[in-house]
Design a protein around this motif. Structure first.
Motif, PDB file in Angstrom:
ATOM      1  N   ALA A  67      25.017  36.859  47.394  1.00  0.00           N
ATOM      2  CA  ALA A  67      26.271  37.513  47.759  1.00  0.00           C
ATOM      3  C   ALA A  67      27.476  36.736  47.242  1.00  0.00           C
ATOM      4  CB  ALA A  67      26.355  37.660  49.277  1.00  0.00           C
ATOM      5  N   SER A  68      27.399  35.415  47.253  1.00  0.00           N
ATOM      6  CA  SER A  68      28.531  34.602  46.803  1.00  0.00           C
ATOM      7  C   SER A  68      28.807  34.809  45.317  1.00  0.00           C
ATOM      8  CB  SER A  68      28.275  33.118  47.084  1.00  0.00           C
ATOM      9  OG  SER A  68      28.309  32.852  48.465  1.00  0.00           O
ATOM     10  N   ARG A  69      27.744  34.994  44.520  1.00  0.00           N
ATOM     11  CA  ARG A  69      27.940  35.227  43.089  1.00  0.00           C
ATOM     12  C   ARG A  69      28.717  36.518  42.866  1.00  0.00           C
ATOM     13  NH1 ARG A  69      23.019  35.886  41.654  1.00  0.00           N
ATOM     14  NH2 ARG A  69      22.505  33.729  41.136  1.00  0.00           N
ATOM     15  N   GLU A  70      28.352  37.554  43.599  1.00  0.00           N
ATOM     16  CA  GLU A  70      29.049  38.838  43.467  1.00  0.00           C
ATOM     17  C   GLU A  70      30.486  38.726  43.966  1.00  0.00           C
ATOM     18  OE1 GLU A  70      26.787  41.784  45.504  1.00  0.00           O
ATOM     19  OE2 GLU A  70      24.967  41.468  44.299  1.00  0.00           O
ATOM     20  N   ALA A  71      30.690  38.001  45.042  1.00  0.00           N
ATOM     21  CA  ALA A  71      32.036  37.837  45.595  1.00  0.00           C
ATOM     22  C   ALA A  71      32.925  37.058  44.631  1.00  0.00           C
ATOM     23  CB  ALA A  71      31.964  37.126  46.949  1.00  0.00           C
ATOM     24  N   LEU A  72      32.364  36.034  44.009  1.00  0.00           N
ATOM     25  CA  LEU A  72      33.136  35.248  43.046  1.00  0.00           C
ATOM     26  C   LEU A  72      33.511  36.090  41.833  1.00  0.00           C
ATOM     27  CD1 LEU A  72      34.308  32.619  41.921  1.00  0.00           C
ATOM     28  CD2 LEU A  72      32.013  32.029  41.107  1.00  0.00           C
ATOM     29  N   ALA A  73      32.569  36.882  41.337  1.00  0.00           N
ATOM     30  CA  ALA A  73      32.857  37.738  40.186  1.00  0.00           C
ATOM     31  C   ALA A  73      33.988  38.711  40.518  1.00  0.00           C
ATOM     32  CB  ALA A  73      31.603  38.504  39.775  1.00  0.00           C
ATOM     33  N   ALA A  74      33.960  39.273  41.710  1.00  0.00           N
ATOM     34  CA  ALA A  74      35.012  40.207  42.127  1.00  0.00           C
ATOM     35  C   ALA A  74      36.350  39.484  42.248  1.00  0.00           C
ATOM     36  CB  ALA A  74      34.630  40.854  43.459  1.00  0.00           C
TER      37      ALA A  74
ATOM     38  N   GLU B  66      38.037  27.179  42.211  1.00  0.00           N
ATOM     39  CA  GLU B  66      37.832  27.649  40.834  1.00  0.00           C
ATOM     40  C   GLU B  66      38.935  28.612  40.425  1.00  0.00           C
ATOM     41  OE1 GLU B  66      34.494  30.373  38.678  1.00  0.00           O
ATOM     42  OE2 GLU B  66      33.789  28.466  39.506  1.00  0.00           O
ATOM     43  N   LEU B  67      39.351  29.481  41.325  1.00  0.00           N
ATOM     44  CA  LEU B  67      40.435  30.420  41.019  1.00  0.00           C
ATOM     45  C   LEU B  67      41.734  29.668  40.719  1.00  0.00           C
ATOM     46  CD1 LEU B  67      39.876  33.234  43.686  1.00  0.00           C
ATOM     47  CD2 LEU B  67      39.169  33.230  41.287  1.00  0.00           C
TER      48      LEU B  67
ATOM     49  N   GLU C 126      37.845  38.893  38.871  1.00  0.00           N
ATOM     50  CA  GLU C 126      38.419  40.131  38.325  1.00  0.00           C
ATOM     51  C   GLU C 126      39.785  40.400  38.947  1.00  0.00           C
ATOM     52  OE1 GLU C 126      35.715  43.358  38.819  1.00  0.00           O
ATOM     53  OE2 GLU C 126      34.204  42.537  37.452  1.00  0.00           O
ATOM     54  N   ARG C 127      39.915  40.167  40.252  1.00  0.00           N
ATOM     55  CA  ARG C 127      41.208  40.369  40.908  1.00  0.00           C
ATOM     56  C   ARG C 127      42.243  39.385  40.365  1.00  0.00           C
ATOM     57  NH1 ARG C 127      37.913  41.481  45.518  1.00  0.00           N
ATOM     58  NH2 ARG C 127      37.950  39.301  46.161  1.00  0.00           N
ATOM     59  N   LEU C 128      41.807  38.156  40.130  1.00  0.00           N
ATOM     60  CA  LEU C 128      42.729  37.154  39.572  1.00  0.00           C
ATOM     61  C   LEU C 128      43.189  37.565  38.178  1.00  0.00           C
ATOM     62  CD1 LEU C 128      44.127  34.377  39.633  1.00  0.00           C
ATOM     63  CD2 LEU C 128      42.004  33.405  38.726  1.00  0.00           C
ATOM     64  N   ASP C 129      42.276  38.019  37.345  1.00  0.00           N
ATOM     65  CA  ASP C 129      42.637  38.454  35.993  1.00  0.00           C
ATOM     66  C   ASP C 129      43.631  39.605  36.053  1.00  0.00           C
ATOM     67  OD1 ASP C 129      41.095  36.579  34.732  1.00  0.00           O
ATOM     68  OD2 ASP C 129      39.369  37.887  34.442  1.00  0.00           O
ATOM     69  N   ALA C 130      43.397  40.541  36.967  1.00  0.00           N
ATOM     70  CA  ALA C 130      44.306  41.678  37.101  1.00  0.00           C
ATOM     71  C   ALA C 130      45.701  41.213  37.522  1.00  0.00           C
ATOM     72  CB  ALA C 130      43.753  42.673  38.126  1.00  0.00           C
TER      73      ALA C 130
ATOM     74  N   ASP D  98      47.539  38.171  48.927  1.00  0.00           N
ATOM     75  CA  ASP D  98      46.701  39.343  48.662  1.00  0.00           C
ATOM     76  C   ASP D  98      45.362  38.934  48.049  1.00  0.00           C
ATOM     77  OD1 ASP D  98      48.668  40.973  49.641  1.00  0.00           O
ATOM     78  OD2 ASP D  98      49.463  41.550  47.668  1.00  0.00           O
ATOM     79  N   LEU D  99      45.408  37.969  47.130  1.00  0.00           N
ATOM     80  CA  LEU D  99      44.182  37.522  46.477  1.00  0.00           C
ATOM     81  C   LEU D  99      43.240  36.854  47.480  1.00  0.00           C
ATOM     82  CD1 LEU D  99      42.510  37.086  43.924  1.00  0.00           C
ATOM     83  CD2 LEU D  99      43.819  35.012  43.492  1.00  0.00           C
TER      84      LEU D  99
END
Length: 273
Positions: free
Chosen positions: A6-13, A103-104, A16-20, A81-82
Motif C-alpha cells: 500500500a505504501s508504494r501505491e501511496a507514494l506513487a500517488a 522524499e517529496l 503525481e500530486r507533487l508533479d501536478a 493540500d499535498l
C-alpha cells in the motif's frame, strides 16, 4: 525510500500530486520543499501523531481534515493540500508516511533546480561531494558526529559549499546531514543522486577512467549507454589512475570493465546484433 504494498501505491500517488503542483508556475517549489521538510520533522518527532494519521481504521477524509487543522495555518495552501492528500492514502507502516514526505521535499527542491536550469549542476555537485566525503574520514566523522550540534554541522557545510555549490545542493546536503533519520551519509547522497536523475527520467552511470575523457568520448559513451539501456544517461565522471588506462562503468548494480575503445566497440556490436 523502499516502499512495499500500500505504501508504494501511496507514494506513487503523492509524487503525481507533487508533479501536478510544481507544474504550476505559481507554486514556489523551493518553499514547498522547506515546508514539506518541516512537516517531516514534526511527524518524525511525534510518533503518536503519525500513527493516528496512518491508522487504517480511520477514514481517509477524517485524517486529511486533521492534517489540515494541524498544519493549515503554518504552511502554505499547496503544502497543506499535498500533505492532506498524502495522509488520505493508505500506508503499510506509519514510518513510510514520514519517509515519503521527506522524499517529496527532496524532489521539490530538485524541481526548483530544474526550473532554474541548474539540475545538471546539482547532480554533479552531489556526486562530487560524495567523493569528497568518501576520501576524507575526518570530514565524514565531523558530519556524522552525533555529539555535534546542528548549527555546528550547518556551519561546516556552509564553509565547504557556500558560494561553491548551487543553493539547492547546499540545502539538500544540509538537510541530510542535520536530519539523517537513520540513514548513512553515503546512502542518503546516493538516494539524492537517484532522485535527481529521475527528474529527467534518466539513469546514472558512474564512469571511472584513468585519465579525463574528452568531450567526444563522453558524448559517444553517453549515446551508446542510452541506446543500450533505453533511457537517457547522466554520466558521473571520476578519474582514478588505478584503472590502468581503461574505464569502469557502473549502471545500477551492473559493472562494465575494459578499455574504452573495446567496450564501445562491443556495445556497438550488441546494438547491431
Amino acid at each position: 525510500m523502499t516502499a512495499h504494498g500500500a505504501s508504494r501505491e501511496a507514494l506513487a500517488a503523492a509524487r503525481e500530486r507533487l508533479d501536478a503542483l510544481t507544474d504550476s508556475t505559481s507554486v514556489d517549489a523551493a518553499q514547498l520543499a522547506d515546508e514539506l521538510a518541516a512537516v517531516t520533522a514534526l511527524l518524525d518527532r511525534e510518533v503518536s501523531l503519525r500513527r493516528v494519521l496512518t491508522d487504517p481504521a480511520q477514514a481517509g477524509e477524517a485524517k486529511a481534515e486533521l492534517a489540515q487543522r494541524l498544519i493549515g495555518g503554518q504552511v502554505g495552501g499547496p503544502t497543506a493540500d499535498l500533505v492532506s492528500g498524502t495522509v488520505r492514502s493508505r500506508w503499510s507502516r506509519s514510518r513510510d508516511l514520514v519517509d515519503a514526505l521527506e522524499e517529496l521535499a527532496d524532489i521539490a527542491d530538485l524541481t526548483a533546480a530544474q526550473k532554474a536550469g541548474a539540475l545538471d549542476d546539482v547532480e554533479d555537485e552531489l556526486f562530487r561531494f560524495g567523493r569528497i566525503v568518501s576520501s576524507s574520514t575526518e570530514l565524514r566523522a565531523a558530519l556524522t558526529d552525533r555529539k555535534a550540534t546542528t548549527s555546528a554541522k550547518s556551519g561546516l557545510l556552509r564553509s565547504l559549499l557556500g558560494g561553491r555549490a548551487h543553493a539547492t545542493t547546499e540545502r539538500l546536503v544540509t538537510r541530510l546531514v542535520t536530519a539523517p533519520r537513520g540513514r548513512s551519509l553515503e546512502a542518503g547522497l546516493e538516494s539524492l543522486s537517484k532522485l535527481a536523475a529521475d527528474r529527467r527520467n534518466r539513469m546514472v552511470a558512474v564512469v571511472t577512467s584513468a585519465v579525463p575523457l574528452s568531450d567526444a568520448q563522453k558524448q559517444r559513451l553517453g549515446g551508446v549507454l542510452a541506446k543500450l539501456y533505453g533511457r537517457q544517461m547522466h554520466l558521473n565522471l571520476d578519474v582514478d589512475p588505478a584503472v590502468l588506462g581503461g574505464i569502469r562503468v557502473q549502471v545500477g548494480d551492473e559493472v562494465i570493465n575494459g578499455s574504452l575503445a573495446d567496450r564501445i566497440e562491443d556495445a556497438g556490436r550488441r546494438m547491431a546484433g
